[in-house]
Design an enzyme around this catalytic site. Sequence first.
Site, PDB file in Angstrom:
ATOM      1  CE1 TYR A 296       7.959   2.831  -0.840  1.00  8.52           C
ATOM      2  CE2 TYR A 296       5.393   2.434  -0.772  1.00  8.52           C
ATOM      3  CZ  TYR A 296       6.744   2.207  -1.347  1.00  8.52           C
ATOM      4  OH  TYR A 296       6.686   1.191  -2.107  1.00  8.52           O
TER       5      TYR A 296
ATOM      6  CE  LYS B 287       6.437  -0.504   1.350  1.00  9.03           C
ATOM      7  NZ  LYS B 287       6.408  -0.871  -0.071  1.00  9.03           N
TER       8      LYS B 287
ATOM      9  CD  GLU C  82      11.647  -7.086  -3.906  1.00 13.99           C
ATOM     10  OE1 GLU C  82      10.881  -7.452  -3.081  1.00 13.99           O
ATOM     11  OE2 GLU C  82      12.461  -6.416  -3.594  1.00 13.99           O
TER      12      GLU C  82
HETATM   13  N1  PLP Z   1       8.577  -5.915  -3.118  1.00 16.02           N
HETATM   14  C1  PLP Z   1       8.784  -4.486  -3.392  1.00 16.02           C
HETATM   15  C2  PLP Z   1       9.755  -3.927  -4.277  1.00 16.02           C
HETATM   16  C3  PLP Z   1       7.459  -3.786  -3.044  1.00 16.02           C
HETATM   17  O1  PLP Z   1       7.539  -2.534  -3.277  1.00 16.02           O
HETATM   18  C4  PLP Z   1       6.329  -4.445  -2.520  1.00 16.02           C
HETATM   19  C5  PLP Z   1       5.284  -3.732  -1.870  1.00 16.02           C
HETATM   20  O2  PLP Z   1       5.314  -2.323  -2.214  1.00 16.02           O
HETATM   21  C6  PLP Z   1       6.573  -5.841  -2.283  1.00 16.02           C
HETATM   22  C7  PLP Z   1       7.555  -6.637  -2.436  1.00 16.02           C
HETATM   23  C8  PLP Z   1       5.622  -6.510  -1.279  1.00 16.02           C
HETATM   24  O3  PLP Z   1       5.473  -6.079   0.266  1.00 16.02           O
HETATM   25  P1  PLP Z   1       4.389  -5.959   1.066  1.00 16.02           P
HETATM   26  O4  PLP Z   1       3.833  -7.454   0.830  1.00 16.02           O
HETATM   27  O5  PLP Z   1       4.673  -5.732   2.304  1.00 16.02           O
HETATM   28  O6  PLP Z   1       3.127  -5.242   0.353  1.00 16.02           O
END
Ligand code: PLP
Length: 279
Positions: free
Chosen positions: A31, A146, A178
Amino acid sequence: MTVYFNGSYIDKADVSISPDDRGFVFGDGVYEVARAEDGALFQLDAHRRRLARSLEAIRIHDVDPDALWERVRGLLPRNGLDAGPAKVYLQVTRGAAPRQHAFPDASTEPTVYARASAHEPPLARWRNGVKVILRPDQRWDRCDIKSLNYLPNVLANQAAQEAGAYEALLVRDGFVTEGSHSSVAAVFDGTVTVHPFTNRTLPGITREVVLELCEDLGRPVETFPVAVDALPDADELFLMGTTTGVMPIVQVDDWTVGDGTPGPVAQELLAAFRALEPA
Ligand code: PLP
């Protein structure tokens, strides 16, 4: 609400997904979430590349990510979202087939679903900063994909909510990776420190944007995993994400970050981030 489903724009109420869909049965899909302003998507190229990479990684080949994003963007005017902030959600699964673990017959079509909705920028959280909690990182070894498999993230985020926190910072082998749905940065003596892109984190698009802003602003950056024991030494901590933006962290579990108010580096980056145009 008009959504995009398997090649057509239709009313959300008319979407019909098989109970055999592998997204439903196995979480076998990927996604993206992107932000929009006045009908234009932010960081479209980066989202396009990341979706293509995720699809490649789980070996779904029958989707043209470029054409797909054009259809996703088309959801904005169809839902009266071509003025102001909005967000889009897009997911692709391996399709519907009798349950077996191995890939289904090659003729099985992926299931594609996308929707757009209004987005409220989290102004109060940006202004006041947020609390986070620390949780063990219980995810698999390909966090760089993702994928729809977000159960550990769901459980960690639920724990955060129950603790009155916005986010859970995930800790693996003594290092912060993260957040459950965001990237994280620590500031030590004016240097912004982020986790390197490895299999242990999602390649966050906002993180990339923030690192570019750091370069524009002449702010030093270092890329290494921050030990959980070093977190209290950070002058500032902040989260980064598509809907999170640049969000100062003012509390971790029961201790306060800095003086308990958003720090100057996070505020500077947030201001620069908010000034960006869709690109
Ligand atoms: N890390 C995780 C596990 C996430 O699910 C997300 C966003 O959904 C992010 C980091 C941040 O990613 P982005 O800046 O592309 O939204």
